[in-house]
Design an enzyme around this catalytic site. Structure first.
Site, PDB file in Angstrom:
ATOM      1  N   CYS A  34      17.831  22.353   3.630  1.00 34.54           N
ATOM      2  CA  CYS A  34      18.109  20.925   3.742  1.00 34.54           C
ATOM      3  C   CYS A  34      16.852  20.139   4.115  1.00 34.54           C
ATOM      4  O   CYS A  34      16.614  19.037   3.604  1.00 34.54           O
ATOM      5  CB  CYS A  34      19.171  20.657   4.803  1.00 34.54           C
ATOM      6  SG  CYS A  34      20.542  21.819   4.830  1.00 34.54           S
ATOM      7  N   CYS A  88      20.554  17.038   7.008  1.00 30.88           N
ATOM      8  CA  CYS A  88      21.455  18.087   7.461  1.00 30.88           C
ATOM      9  C   CYS A  88      22.468  17.434   8.393  1.00 30.88           C
ATOM     10  O   CYS A  88      22.249  16.320   8.866  1.00 30.88           O
ATOM     11  CB  CYS A  88      20.688  19.200   8.151  1.00 30.88           C
ATOM     12  SG  CYS A  88      21.650  20.724   8.377  1.00 30.88           S
ATOM     13  N   ASP A  89      23.538  18.133   8.670  1.00 24.77           N
ATOM     14  CA  ASP A  89      24.726  17.537   9.284  1.00 24.77           C
ATOM     15  C   ASP A  89      24.454  16.617  10.469  1.00 24.77           C
ATOM     16  O   ASP A  89      24.991  15.518  10.538  1.00 24.77           O
ATOM     17  CB  ASP A  89      25.685  18.645   9.743  1.00 24.77           C
ATOM     18  CG  ASP A  89      26.315  19.384   8.584  1.00 24.77           C
ATOM     19  OD1 ASP A  89      25.814  19.238   7.456  1.00 24.77           O
ATOM     20  OD2 ASP A  89      27.293  20.108   8.797  1.00 24.77           O
ATOM     21  N   LYS A  90      23.653  17.056  11.432  1.00 24.46           N
ATOM     22  CA  LYS A  90      23.485  16.273  12.659  1.00 24.46           C
ATOM     23  C   LYS A  90      22.307  15.334  12.607  1.00 24.46           C
ATOM     24  O   LYS A  90      22.266  14.334  13.324  1.00 24.46           O
ATOM     25  CB  LYS A  90      23.330  17.213  13.876  1.00 24.46           C
ATOM     26  CG  LYS A  90      24.486  18.182  14.051  1.00 24.46           C
ATOM     27  CD  LYS A  90      25.839  17.496  14.040  1.00 24.46           C
ATOM     28  CE  LYS A  90      26.978  18.482  13.943  1.00 24.46           C
ATOM     29  NZ  LYS A  90      26.987  19.302  12.721  1.00 24.46           N
ATOM     30  N   CYS A  99      23.881  20.724   1.534  1.00 22.35           N
ATOM     31  CA  CYS A  99      25.066  21.189   0.818  1.00 22.35           C
ATOM     32  C   CYS A  99      25.522  20.131  -0.185  1.00 22.35           C
ATOM     33  O   CYS A  99      25.518  18.933   0.120  1.00 22.35           O
ATOM     34  CB  CYS A  99      26.187  21.503   1.798  1.00 22.35           C
ATOM     35  SG  CYS A  99      25.825  22.882   2.894  1.00 22.35           S
ATOM     36  N   GLU A 131      31.236  24.371  15.499  1.00 22.62           N
ATOM     37  CA  GLU A 131      32.027  24.307  14.266  1.00 22.62           C
ATOM     38  C   GLU A 131      32.758  25.628  14.062  1.00 22.62           C
ATOM     39  O   GLU A 131      32.250  26.684  14.443  1.00 22.62           O
ATOM     40  CB  GLU A 131      31.126  24.051  13.056  1.00 22.62           C
ATOM     41  CG  GLU A 131      30.652  22.631  12.949  1.00 22.62           C
ATOM     42  CD  GLU A 131      29.858  22.373  11.679  1.00 22.62           C
ATOM     43  OE1 GLU A 131      29.511  21.219  11.447  1.00 22.62           O
ATOM     44  OE2 GLU A 131      29.583  23.326  10.929  1.00 22.62           O
ATOM     45  N   SER A 185      33.252  22.220  10.141  1.00 22.97           N
ATOM     46  CA  SER A 185      32.259  21.863   9.141  1.00 22.97           C
ATOM     47  C   SER A 185      32.917  20.942   8.131  1.00 22.97           C
ATOM     48  O   SER A 185      34.135  20.987   7.912  1.00 22.97           O
ATOM     49  CB  SER A 185      31.766  23.129   8.436  1.00 22.97           C
ATOM     50  OG  SER A 185      31.122  22.805   7.236  1.00 22.97           O
TER      51      SER A 185
END
Length: 575
Positions: A56, A129-131, A201, A451, A477
């Protein structure tokens, strides 16, 4: 022209660049190769989470070079810096996941400190990325300097067995191997096919969801949420971001706190609902609001989710990826369609200087497959539902996009941690009809609110995804699917009702009515509450200790400070 409209302006950077007593400061700048002209210009921070922590984040520094060129073209001096990122994928399903949500606060704090400490006049921020996406938006809002956000883009989805394929398929295949329904050789081939390029993702997991939130809230440039990481157009997007931040600085806005309003927060929630976005958005949107001093809780999120239809057929509940949305016109198509139905406020500002409505007015109509018109929605309400009841007085979340059954009632099977649950799931020590309870994984109790993609993907891979329910005070997630309820508030560590559940108790999940209940008599609930004592936790130190001592409930965004931080302006030099 070095000044180019900035001569005499009360810029923050003047604090460190002007006056006899700033001679040493300028000496350090010259040590970095800056000349008089560059020192006289506004200083713009260009921050990324570049690193080899995950695919990512790789490539963000190269993208940021184009943003730096845009800053220079616009009359500014770019100042590159980086900050941390935790890969949810690699930290998943072990103790490392406790670091993921904590990293959101560390990223926001670190960006704040660099920009404040060096008196930068503006900011271009890359995350992927997610955070780190919500963290960058939190930092921008906290600082309230002219800012532009850019998602670094998703990996390209691949194919396996003639079908579209992504990393979520690899997660779920693990469960199939454990059940003996898939051989290890095939799993290895899946592993090698799952991530074929750098990027985040590709489905509507947390990264893509928050990238789209950035666009609809006005933080990001049009199209930047859905263009793949390897797309050539990202060069132009970076350059335009650099130019745009300089335009914002010239005209005096809009700055992030002008972008973050109750209306734009509602727009963000509507976008999440319409695309079947990640449940994590209901944690991050209130946190962004908190930075602007706006109280926006899970209840506010729920209200919007319940009134907004699901129109984008995206993974994990649906079929398509971010690139597919990009190919049919991007986020603008969804936003334009939602404006038609009165689901989005069109007059909110954006970094472009145009309102959201003006920005999307020429967007294409829905293609009817990837994005449906409001006249033919996938579901009349959003893909994420907030549940409340005796088991979650302050709320919990479930992603219903793609679910066949929305109601489940069964006996609880209680686990005190993720590890305990995973051990039982691997051994198939649960049965159809069960409600798997995983507790002590909330923001404070984890600490870090891990998660649960590991256990949920294994359950789904074992063919039990909609035969059992999973309820946790941890989180999920964006790739999680199945009858999974997370973010249960209050958490077990705070003495919430989830701490009082015993194996065998009946639990009812009703996503149609929006309820989550522990079906025991009130007097029994009172008896257990009176007898409850906090679970003894292992000794903490370092970042996790500081986080556990400061973090607040998930329904408030799991924030760690009082919100709406101020940056006193009285130090800015008068010319």
């Amino acid at each position: 022209m070095a000044e180019d409209g900035f001569k005499g302006r009360a810029l923050r950077s003047r604090i460190v660049t002007e006056g006899v007593d700033r001679t040493p400061h300028r000496a350090f700048m010259r040590g970095m190769g800056l000349d008089d002209e560059e020192i006289a210009r506004p200083f713009i921070g260009v921050v990324t989470t570049e690193g080899e922590m995950s695919p990512c984040n790789m490539g963000l520094a190269a993208q940021a070079e184009h943003a730096c060129a845009g800053v220079q073209e616009g009359g500014g001096t770019p100042r590159r810096f980086t900050t941390i990122s935790i890969s949810d994928a690699i930290s998943m399903n072990h103790q490392g996941m406790k670091c993921s949500l904590v990293s959101r606060e560390v990223i926001a704090d670190s960006v704040e400190l660099v920009v404040r400490g060096h008196c930068y006049d503006g900011l271009v921020a890359y995350g992927a990325c997610d955070k780190n996406l919500p963290a960058m938006m939190m930092a921008m809002t906290r600082l309230d300097v002219p800012s532009v956000f850019l998602h670094g883009g998703a990996t390209l989805a691949s194919e396996f067995g003639g079908k579209p394929f992504s990393v979520i398929n690899a997660y779920e295949a693990v469960g199939a191997v454990q059940k003996g329904e898939l051989d290890r050789a095939t799993l290895t081939r899946m592993e090698k096919a799952a991530m074929t390029t750098i990027g985040a993702c590709p489905g509507q997991f947390t990264a893509s969801t928050m990238a789209m939130v950035a666009e609809v809230m006005g933080f990001a440039l049009p199209g930047s949420a859905t263009a793949p990481a390897v797309a050539a157009e990202r060069k132009a997007m970076g350059r335009r971001a650099g130019i745009t931040v300089m335009e914002i600085l010239r005209r005096g806005g809009p700055t992030p706190r002008q972008l973050v309003t109750r209306e734009s927060l509602e727009n963000a929630c509507a976008l999440v609902a319409a695309t079947g976005g990640s449940t994590n958005a209901a944690l991050h949107i209130p946190a962004i609001a908190h930075e602007a001093g706006i109280r926006f809780t899970l209840d506010d999120v729920a209200e919007v989710l319940q009134r907004t239809p699901l129109i984008a057929d995206m993974q994990p509940g649906g079929r398509f990826f971010a690139k597919d949305v990009h190919d049919v016109g991007g986020v603008a198509v969804v936003v334009k369609e939602l404006i038609k139905g009165g689901h989005i406020h069109p007059d909110t500002p954006t970094v472009t200087g145009l309102t959201l409505g003006e920005l999307v007015k020429d967007a294409p109509e829905p293609d009817g497959t990837v994005i449906r018109p409001l006249t033919n929605p996938i579901s009349p309400t959003g893909g994420v539902v907030v549940l409340k009841g005796s088991l979650a007085p302050d709320g919990a979340l479930i992603k219903v996009a793609g679910l066949k059954a929305l109601v489940h009632e069964g006996p609880a099977r209680v686990f005190e941690s993720e590890e305990e649950a995973v051990k039982a799931i691997r051994a198939s020590e649960y049965a159809a009809g069960d409600v798997v309870i995983i507790r002590n994984e909330g923001p404070k109790g984890g600490p870090g609110m891990r998660e649960m993609l590991g256990p949920t993907a294994m359950i789904y891979g074992q063919g039990m995804g909609e035969k059992v329910a999973l309820v946790t005070d941890g989180r999920f997630s964006g790739a999680t699917r199945g009858l999974c309820v997370g973010y249960v508030s209050p958490e077990a560590a705070a003495g919430g009702p989830v701490a009082l559940v015993q194996t065998g108790d009946l639990v009812r999940v009703d996503a149609e009515k929006g309820t989550l209940d522990l079906l025991i008599p009130p007097e029994e609930m009172d008896r257990r509450r009176a007898a409850w004592t906090p679970r003894k936790q292992a000794r903490l130190a370092g970042a996790l200790q500081k986080y556990a001592e400061s973090v607040r409930s998930a329904h408030l965004g799991a924030v760690t400070h009082d919100g709406a931080a101020e940056w006193p302006m009285d130090e800015i030099a008068d010319d």
